[in-house]
Enzyme design. Structure first.
Site, mmCIF file in Angstrom:
data_model
loop_
_atom_site.group_PDB
_atom_site.id
_atom_site.type_symbol
_atom_site.label_atom_id
_atom_site.label_comp_id
_atom_site.label_asym_id
_atom_site.label_seq_id
_atom_site.Cartn_x
_atom_site.Cartn_y
_atom_site.Cartn_z
ATOM 1 N N LYS A 199 0.814 -1.218 0.000
ATOM 2 C CA LYS A 199 0.000 0.000 0.000
ATOM 3 C C LYS A 199 0.855 1.280 0.000
ATOM 4 C CE LYS A 199 -4.068 -2.013 0.209
ATOM 5 N NZ LYS A 199 -3.731 -3.389 -0.171
HETATM 6 N N1 T4K Z 1 -9.857 -4.622 0.920
HETATM 7 C C1 T4K Z 1 -9.265 -4.324 -0.242
HETATM 8 C C2 T4K Z 1 -10.049 -3.567 -1.257
HETATM 9 C C3 T4K Z 1 -7.943 -4.703 -0.483
HETATM 10 O O1 T4K Z 1 -7.374 -4.418 -1.667
HETATM 11 C C4 T4K Z 1 -7.238 -5.404 0.514
HETATM 12 C C5 T4K Z 1 -5.882 -5.834 0.263
HETATM 13 C C6 T4K Z 1 -7.894 -5.682 1.735
HETATM 14 C C7 T4K Z 1 -9.212 -5.264 1.894
HETATM 15 C C8 T4K Z 1 -7.239 -6.442 2.844
HETATM 16 O O2 T4K Z 1 -6.169 -5.745 3.418
HETATM 17 P P1 T4K Z 1 -4.946 -6.576 4.128
HETATM 18 O O3 T4K Z 1 -5.576 -7.585 5.049
HETATM 19 O O4 T4K Z 1 -4.132 -7.211 3.046
HETATM 20 O O5 T4K Z 1 -4.206 -5.505 4.893
HETATM 21 C C9 T4K Z 1 -2.039 -7.684 -2.501
HETATM 22 C C10 T4K Z 1 -2.013 -7.405 -1.011
HETATM 23 O O6 T4K Z 1 -1.518 -8.515 -0.270
HETATM 24 C C11 T4K Z 1 -3.328 -6.996 -0.442
HETATM 25 O O7 T4K Z 1 -3.067 -6.334 0.794
HETATM 26 C C12 T4K Z 1 -4.058 -6.032 -1.359
HETATM 27 N N2 T4K Z 1 -5.380 -5.717 -0.895
HETATM 28 C C13 T4K Z 1 -4.159 -6.619 -2.765
HETATM 29 C C14 T4K Z 1 -4.848 -5.674 -3.714
HETATM 30 O O8 T4K Z 1 -2.842 -6.822 -3.247
HETATM 31 P P2 T4K Z 1 -1.606 -9.896 -3.850
HETATM 32 O O9 T4K Z 1 -2.019 -11.287 -3.623
HETATM 33 O O10 T4K Z 1 -1.796 -9.297 -5.182
HETATM 34 O O11 T4K Z 1 -0.094 -9.639 -3.371
HETATM 35 P P3 T4K Z 1 1.286 -10.144 -3.986
HETATM 36 O O12 T4K Z 1 2.010 -10.897 -2.929
HETATM 37 O O13 T4K Z 1 1.053 -10.784 -5.282
HETATM 38 O O14 T4K Z 1 2.075 -8.759 -4.179
HETATM 39 C C15 T4K Z 1 1.815 -7.892 -5.255
HETATM 40 C C16 T4K Z 1 3.115 -7.184 -5.596
HETATM 41 O O15 T4K Z 1 3.523 -6.359 -4.522
HETATM 42 C C17 T4K Z 1 4.290 -8.109 -5.843
HETATM 43 O O16 T4K Z 1 4.321 -8.443 -7.204
HETATM 44 C C18 T4K Z 1 5.483 -7.298 -5.437
HETATM 45 C C19 T4K Z 1 4.949 -6.313 -4.426
HETATM 46 N N3 T4K Z 1 5.324 -6.664 -3.048
HETATM 47 C C20 T4K Z 1 4.653 -7.666 -2.402
HETATM 48 C C21 T4K Z 1 4.975 -7.993 -1.114
HETATM 49 C C22 T4K Z 1 4.242 -9.082 -0.386
HETATM 50 C C23 T4K Z 1 6.338 -5.977 -2.418
HETATM 51 O O17 T4K Z 1 6.957 -5.068 -3.007
HETATM 52 N N4 T4K Z 1 6.654 -6.277 -1.122
HETATM 53 C C24 T4K Z 1 6.015 -7.266 -0.435
HETATM 54 O O18 T4K Z 1 6.326 -7.489 0.751
HETATM 55 O O19 T4K Z 1 -2.395 -9.019 -2.737
#
Ligand code: T4K
Length: 384
Positions: A199
């Protein structure tokens, strides 16, 4: 060259991972974080609402311009515990064009999600379709300010007041935004924020609820800390959703730099607009008047009949060049396998169409102009 050197980071990016991902976590300098966590070592106070938690809570209340704020482990627990604290029952009207968390929080509370279609321009809940979905079982509306696009707040509140419904905003994407000069978290009964690593502002993992009613604050506090009010006093059955001191320390550091983060993101978004606006068949997300935006995401809509090529093709061509955009938010939550066909996505035809056309482009503070240009060149090369 060491790991704190900016050139080293670039080198890792270029030669080791070689990828441009959809986002990249914003982080303070290593030394700044070490300095911030020094007293955690000295005091050995690691969690349970310690001094870092208290400081971040106060700082965020001021920064986000809200009356009350409580910190939680993540944005999902903010949503899930909010629904529990408000004692929702029966049906909850929401959008399927969101991250899994919004719908899962409803279902995990034993509630039935009723999916409302979205506005084709800003992708938030279509308020012209809300009233027809209300039944005598409806207890709340859970709209999402998706990508940081603000919902039709006045109309949602008018409808909620008319039918006596609670309004819980999923404000996961809206850190630091204001609407009509007020912090976005001050609208509705409760707004739930996410401070996940991906975020605009992160606490590694983290989230918050913003609210006005002190009784709701007490209920959330009980739910996040087992209902404990003292070593021998347990007043209710709660869970554990406390933000720990290391996450709070990350938040304290990142909050010092968040304005700079948002400014840099704005420059990246402006470059995307310069390169892609006026391209037939591509529509970029637009910021609304009265909103101070945070440039959280850059979704584009690709209309295949005008662009000559569809979203999936553009996604694949970018991936061939090691550029990993994301299809946020495809698939719609009302099509998830875990629901075994229980919901009909044809009830939300605009959301269904948009979910097949949307591509969220890489966006983070240190994405360089030449990288943005490369991404745009590749996208434009797909045009027929
Ligand atoms: N409501 C909405 C509308 C949301 O979008 C979200 C979360 C929530 C509620 C729930 O909030 P949280 O419980 O998560 O606080 C990601 C996030 O994990 C998620 O928080 C977010 N929305 C969602 C839109 O995106 P993924 O499955 O796409 O994440 P991931 O691991 O594929 O990461 C995406 C990219 O981010 C990676 O390609 C590289 C970058 N990244 C990722 C991580 C984990 C980093 O630069 N550092 C990191 O540590 O969900």
């Amino acid at each position: 060259m060491n790991s704190n050197d900016k050139n080293y980071t670039k080198m890792i990016d270029k030669y080791v991972t070689g990828k441009i991902l959809v986002t990249r976590s914003s982080m303070p300098e290593y030394e700044e974080y070490c300095e911030e966590i020094r007293d955690i070592w000295d005091t050995r106070w690691l969690t349970n609402m310690g001094p870092k938690h208290k400081k971040l809570q106060e700082d965020l209340k001021n920064y986000l311009d809200v009356e009350q704020l409580d910190l939680l482990t993540n944005g999902h627990m903010a949503l899930e515990l909010t629904m529990q604290a408000l004692g929702l029952t029966g049906e909850v009207i929401t959008t399927p064009f969101t991250f899994a968390s919004t719908t899962h929080a409803i279902v995990r509370n034993g509630l039935t999600p009723v999916f409302c279609d979205i506005d084709p321009d800003n992708f938030t809940i279509d308020t012209t379709k809300l009233e027809s979905l209300i039944t005598d079982k409806t207890s709340a509306i859970v709209p999402v300010h998706v990508y940081g696009n603000i919902c039709n707040i006045e109309e949602i509140q008018r409808i909620a007041d008319k039918y006596g419904l609670k309004v819980i905003y999923d404000a996961a994407h809206t850190f630091g935004e204001t609407y009509k000069g007020k912090g976005i978290g001050s609208y509705g009964d409760v707004s739930c924020f996410s401070f996940h690593a991906t975020k605009v502002f992160n606490t590694i993992e983290g989230g918050a609820v913003c609210f006005k009613d002190p009784a709701f604050g007490n209920a959330i506090y009980d739910l996040k800390n087992f209902g404990i009010h003292g070593p021998e006093i347990v007043e209710s059955v709660g869970a554990n959703a406390k933000m720990n001191e290391f996450c709070a320390a990350m938040g304290i550091c990142n909050l010092r730099h968040v304005d700079d983060e948002i400014n840099k993101r704005r420059a990246v978004v402006e470059r995307y607009h310069e390169r892609l606006d006026n391209t037939e068949g591509i529509r970029l997300n637009k910021n609304a008047p009265d909103v101070k935006p945070n440039y959280a995401y850059l979704p584009i809509i690709i209309e295949p009949e005008k662009f000559g090529c569809d979203r999936d093709k553009v996604y694949s061509v970018l991936a061939e060049h090691n550029i990993f955009a994301r299809k946020y938010f495809y698939p719609l939550t009302n099509t998830f396998d875990c629901f075994n066909g229980k919901f009909d996505p044809n009830d939300t035809p605009i959301a269904l169409k948009i979910s097949k056309q949307v591509l969220t482009l890489p966006l983070y503070a240190d994405l360089e102009q030449e990288q943005v240009d490369l991404i745009c060149d590749i996208i434009l090369s797909c045009k027929k």
